[in-house]
Design a protein around this motif. Structure first.
Motif, PDB file in Angstrom:
ATOM      1  N   GLN A   1      -1.617   5.324   0.250  1.00  0.00           N
ATOM      2  CA  GLN A   1      -2.964   5.248   0.760  1.00  0.00           C
ATOM      3  C   GLN A   1      -3.385   5.561   2.203  1.00  0.00           C
ATOM      4  O   GLN A   1      -2.687   5.144   3.067  1.00  0.00           O
TER       5      GLN A   1
ATOM      6  N   GLN B   1       0.774  -1.379  -0.067  1.00  0.00           N
ATOM      7  CA  GLN B   1       0.094  -0.037  -0.202  1.00  0.00           C
ATOM      8  C   GLN B   1       0.987   1.115   0.181  1.00  0.00           C
ATOM      9  O   GLN B   1       0.300   2.511  -0.361  1.00  0.00           O
TER      10      GLN B   1
ATOM     11  N   LEU C   1     -10.589  -3.424  -1.301  1.00  0.00           N
ATOM     12  CA  LEU C   1      -9.450  -3.262  -2.245  1.00  0.00           C
ATOM     13  C   LEU C   1      -9.457  -4.107  -3.473  1.00  0.00           C
ATOM     14  O   LEU C   1      -8.623  -3.902  -4.380  1.00  0.00           O
TER      15      LEU C   1
ATOM     16  N   PRO D   1      -9.827  -5.180  -7.123  1.00  0.00           N
ATOM     17  CA  PRO D   1      -9.845  -4.432  -8.391  1.00  0.00           C
ATOM     18  C   PRO D   1     -11.081  -5.126  -9.242  1.00  0.00           C
ATOM     19  O   PRO D   1     -11.461  -4.255 -10.260  1.00  0.00           O
TER      20      PRO D   1
ATOM     21  N   ARG E   1     -13.276   4.120  -1.693  1.00  0.00           N
ATOM     22  CA  ARG E   1     -14.475   3.445  -1.179  1.00  0.00           C
ATOM     23  C   ARG E   1     -14.953   3.661   0.163  1.00  0.00           C
ATOM     24  O   ARG E   1     -14.201   4.116   1.134  1.00  0.00           O
TER      25      ARG E   1
ATOM     26  N   ASP F   1      -8.691   7.166   1.285  1.00  0.00           N
ATOM     27  CA  ASP F   1      -9.042   6.321   0.205  1.00  0.00           C
ATOM     28  C   ASP F   1     -10.065   5.324   0.423  1.00  0.00           C
ATOM     29  O   ASP F   1     -10.749   4.972  -0.172  1.00  0.00           O
TER      30      ASP F   1
ATOM     31  N   ASN G   1     -12.490   3.770  -9.235  1.00  0.00           N
ATOM     32  CA  ASN G   1     -12.975   2.367  -8.228  1.00  0.00           C
ATOM     33  C   ASN G   1     -12.102   2.432  -7.177  1.00  0.00           C
ATOM     34  O   ASN G   1     -12.292   1.436  -6.381  1.00  0.00           O
ATOM     35  N   SER G   2     -10.940   3.234  -6.658  1.00  0.00           N
ATOM     36  CA  SER G   2     -10.177   2.682  -5.694  1.00  0.00           C
ATOM     37  C   SER G   2     -10.751   3.674  -4.373  1.00  0.00           C
ATOM     38  O   SER G   2     -10.241   2.848  -3.351  1.00  0.00           O
TER      39      SER G   2
ATOM     40  N   LYS H   1       1.573   1.770  -3.939  1.00  0.00           N
ATOM     41  CA  LYS H   1       0.392   1.207  -4.909  1.00  0.00           C
ATOM     42  C   LYS H   1       0.350   2.162  -6.192  1.00  0.00           C
ATOM     43  O   LYS H   1      -0.032   1.748  -7.118  1.00  0.00           O
ATOM     44  N   TYR H   2       0.290   3.465  -5.832  1.00  0.00           N
ATOM     45  CA  TYR H   2       0.306   4.456  -6.983  1.00  0.00           C
ATOM     46  C   TYR H   2       1.328   5.191  -6.856  1.00  0.00           C
ATOM     47  O   TYR H   2       1.830   5.838  -5.779  1.00  0.00           O
TER      48      TYR H   2
END
Length: 342
Positions: A35, A24, A285, A287, A177, A117, A174-175, A27-28
């Motif tokens: 996150q 995590q 989490l 996908p 939530r 996130d 979609n990440s 992740k991006y």
């Protein structure tokens, strides 16, 4: 019966566990701090197991709970278990039964963070102590289970909506939530999940058991309604049944002089709490879940798309769609009951 059985035994292996969770912290690529997550009730039971797995994957997590001592002990336990983690754990003071506490918690979080996130509305209360036909109430006169399990998470989510929306503007689709805790016991709720009077207020029972069933079905309705309202902001809302688990949530069911026997029996028929964390990991989490296809979805153990009783499904639809629109009515009631605390 078949639906209950399929959520209780011979459950497929969980898609996401501590063995394959994505790191995590990286992740991006655009995130320098990773996150940010909130787990309500993160100091015990499923919430603790979820926090452990997330922290092992280097996540930044706020454990929201009432007791500083208990949350601090949980943080120390998690840190000792994963000394090499690059994640971060913080206490967020929160009492879901006290609506005043929720605004303070949201303000504290917003003063410390610029993104959120995933919010796991994991905490709840089940069959609070007392006689079967006794009702405990919150400081503002609501049934304690409806306040803790429904109104509290609704208000917390509402107060954090803007930061969720802001995060979704730059996060991958979609990440971002919000995950709402339901239960297999929602299957025992009244027709439509929640009985409502002409004013749109929930009609509750004089038994703590029925009111728990109602509160869990209500979370499915709220998850669906929130999903409709936040879809355009690219925030995904889902409900989940964590599974039939051996946690302290069932502590008020114990008969004192039979407690040791009851705990032995529970250990034989209930799953360890980490399996509930697998369900929540999938909800938060995976996908596989998308806003377009799964807004308001119901996640079954240990990470499957499930479905509700037909009459509860009917509560999700508007009258134009042939439903009873109880979800929209319940949303309006929650808004009315919490408006003075926003």
């Amino acid at each position: 019966m078949g639906k209950s059985w399929s959520q209780s035994a011979w459950i497929p292996n969980p898609p996401i566990t501590e063995k394959n969770i994505v790191d995590q912290s990286g992740k991006y690529r655009e995130l320098t701090m990773g996150q940010v997550f909130i787990v309500t009730g993160g100091n015990a039971g499923v919430g603790l197991q979820l926090a452990k797995i997330l922290y092992s994957a280097n996540a930044r997590i706020y454990l929201a709970g009432r007791s500083e001592r208990r949350v601090t002990e949980a943080i120390e336990h998690i840190c000792c278990a994963f000394p090499d983690s690059k994640g971060n754990l913080s206490w967020l003071p929160l009492d879901l039964a006290d609506l005043r506490s929720i605004k303070r918690a949201a303000e504290q979080f917003l003063n410390q963070e610029k993104r959120l996130d995933v919010l796991w509305n994991n905490a709840g209360v089940m069959f609070p102590s007392g006689a079967i036909k006794s009702q405990q109430v919150s400081p503002f006169g609501h049934d304690i289970q409806m306040s803790t399990n429904v109104l509290g998470p609704y208000l917390l989510t509402s107060l954090l909506y803007q930061i969720l929306k802001q995060t979704a503007e730059t996060a991958p689709l979609n990440s971002v939530r919000v995950c709402w805790a339901s239960s297999l016991l929602s299957e025992l709720s009244p027709q439509g999940g929640v009985d409502m009077d002409d004013s749109g207020s929930p009609i509750l029972s004089n038994t703590r058991y029925t009111n728990y069933f109602v509160s869990k079905a209500a979370n499915n309705l709220i998850a669906f309604e929130f999903g409709k309202r936040c879809k355009s902001a690219n925030v995904l809302s889902v409900a989940f049944n964590p599974g039939n688990l051996n946690t302290e949530l069932t502590r008020h069911l114990m008969v004192p002089y039979l407690e040791s026997v009851e705990r032995l029996l529970q250990g034989l028929v209930l799953w360890p709490p980490r399996y509930g964390a697998y369900t929540e990991l999938y909800a938060g989490l995976s996908p596989d879940l998308t806003i377009e296809q799964h807004s308001g979805a119901y996640i079954w153990p240990w990470g499957r798309i499930g479905h509700l009783r037909p009459d509860i499904e009917d509560s999700l639809r508007s009258k134009i769609q042939g439903g009873s629109e109880k979800a929209a009515k319940l949303w309006a009631w929650c808004d009315q009951e919490t408006v003075n605390f926003t």
